[in-house]
Structures are given as C-alpha cells and as structure tokens.
Design a protein around this motif. Structure first.
Motif, mmCIF file in Angstrom:
data_model
loop_
_atom_site.group_PDB
_atom_site.id
_atom_site.type_symbol
_atom_site.label_atom_id
_atom_site.label_comp_id
_atom_site.label_asym_id
_atom_site.label_seq_id
_atom_site.Cartn_x
_atom_site.Cartn_y
_atom_site.Cartn_z
ATOM 1 N N UNK A 168 -10.832 1.073 -6.977
ATOM 2 C CA UNK A 168 -11.050 1.981 -5.839
ATOM 3 C C UNK A 168 -11.550 1.210 -4.621
ATOM 4 N N UNK A 169 -12.473 0.280 -4.829
ATOM 5 C CA UNK A 169 -13.001 -0.525 -3.719
ATOM 6 C C UNK A 169 -11.883 -1.355 -3.095
ATOM 7 N N UNK A 170 -11.047 -1.960 -3.931
ATOM 8 C CA UNK A 170 -9.931 -2.758 -3.415
ATOM 9 C C UNK A 170 -8.961 -1.884 -2.618
ATOM 10 N N UNK A 171 -8.711 -0.679 -3.093
ATOM 11 C CA UNK A 171 -7.816 0.220 -2.362
ATOM 12 C C UNK A 171 -8.409 0.566 -0.994
ATOM 13 N N UNK A 172 -9.741 0.818 -0.982
ATOM 14 C CA UNK A 172 -10.393 1.118 0.307
ATOM 15 C C UNK A 172 -10.325 -0.100 1.227
ATOM 16 N N UNK A 206 -5.802 -0.444 8.636
ATOM 17 C CA UNK A 206 -6.238 0.267 9.841
ATOM 18 C C UNK A 206 -6.735 -0.725 10.889
ATOM 19 N N UNK A 207 -7.523 -1.718 10.443
ATOM 20 C CA UNK A 207 -8.020 -2.715 11.388
ATOM 21 C C UNK A 207 -6.870 -3.500 12.011
ATOM 22 N N UNK A 208 -5.882 -3.836 11.203
ATOM 23 C CA UNK A 208 -4.705 -4.542 11.735
ATOM 24 C C UNK A 208 -4.006 -3.719 12.798
ATOM 25 N N UNK A 209 -3.849 -2.425 12.518
ATOM 26 C CA UNK A 209 -3.208 -1.547 13.499
ATOM 27 C C UNK A 209 -4.022 -1.485 14.783
ATOM 28 N N UNK A 210 -5.335 -1.378 14.642
ATOM 29 C CA UNK A 210 -6.202 -1.290 15.834
ATOM 30 C C UNK A 210 -6.195 -2.602 16.617
ATOM 31 N N UNK A 211 -6.164 -3.714 15.905
ATOM 32 C CA UNK A 211 -6.096 -5.008 16.592
ATOM 33 C C UNK A 211 -4.789 -5.108 17.377
ATOM 34 N N UNK A 212 -3.691 -4.693 16.739
ATOM 35 C CA UNK A 212 -2.396 -4.701 17.438
ATOM 36 C C UNK A 212 -2.439 -3.790 18.659
ATOM 37 N N UNK A 213 -3.021 -2.602 18.492
ATOM 38 C CA UNK A 213 -3.132 -1.640 19.587
ATOM 39 C C UNK A 213 -3.987 -2.215 20.718
ATOM 40 N N UNK A 214 -5.103 -2.837 20.356
ATOM 41 C CA UNK A 214 -5.961 -3.455 21.378
ATOM 42 C C UNK A 214 -5.224 -4.583 22.099
ATOM 43 N N UNK A 215 -4.439 -5.352 21.337
ATOM 44 C CA UNK A 215 -3.660 -6.419 21.968
ATOM 45 C C UNK A 215 -2.687 -5.865 22.997
#
Length: 130
Positions: free
Chosen positions: A79-83, A90-99
C-alpha cells in the motif's frame, strides 16, 4: 613357580564352585534391575517425545504467527509503495505543468522586455531627432 599342590587346586575349585552356586540367586536381582531400567527408559523416552511434540506445536504456532505478521507487513508495504507511485506520478505531472507555466511566463517577460526596450529606443530616437 612351583607347581600347585592338589590341595590348593581343590581349594580353588571349591571356591569357584561356591561362587558359581551364588549366580542363580543373583540373576533375579539383575532381571529386576533390567526391568526397572526398561520402565524408566520407556518413561523418559515418552517424556522426550512429548517435549518434541510440544516444541513442534509451539514452533508451528510461531511460524504461523510470523507468516501472518509478514503477510500484514507485506500488504502494508504494498500500500505504501502504491501511494508513493501515485505521489511520484502526481509530482511529475505538477513539475511538467510548472515547467510549461515557467516557459509561458518566460516568454511573457521576454515579450514585455522587448516592448520596453522598443519604447526606450523610440524615445532616444525622438530626443536625437527632436
């Protein structure tokens, strides 16, 4: 060594016969000791077998408990690994969005600086010509 006399040989023979005659009286005592030893050994072997069974049962219970706990921890770890995977996504998406946002802002700033620079150049030209 001088040869034994008949008398001493007869005495030795009588003593041996007397010793042999006591053997039948001693046999029941030896039999009784053997029976007692067998009984004690049977009891001890039974006790050892019972201790082994108890140890096997306790060991089996511990193995079962350990397996259960490890299963729970494995589930929790999964469960921890899935989270973590979801958070990483999500962080990757946000980093891309911020870029993308930073590039838009950068282009905007460059555009504004170009406008400001053009305005300053036009004023300088007017002052020179004017």
């Amino acid at each position: 060594m001088p040869p034994e006399t008949i008398e001493s040989r007869a005495d030795n023979l009588e003593r041996r016969v007397t010793d042999l005659e006591t053997l039948p009286d001693r046999i029941p005592a030896i039999e009784s000791q053997i029976v007692q030893l067998r009984t004690e050994m049977r009891g001890e072997f039974s006790a050892v077998r019972e201790e082994i069974r108890t140890g096997d049962r306790v060991l089996g219970e511990r193995i079962d408990e350990t397996t259960r706990v490890l299963g729970e921890r494995l589930d929790e770890t999964t469960r921890v690994l899935q989270r973590l995977e979801e958070t990483t996504r999500v962080l990757g998406e946000r980093i891309d969005e911020n870029g993308r946002h930073m590039r838009v802002l950068d282009e905007d700033v460059i555009g504004r600086l170009a406008i400001i620079q053009e305005g300053q150049s036009a004023r300088r030209r007017r002052r020179k010509n004017g």
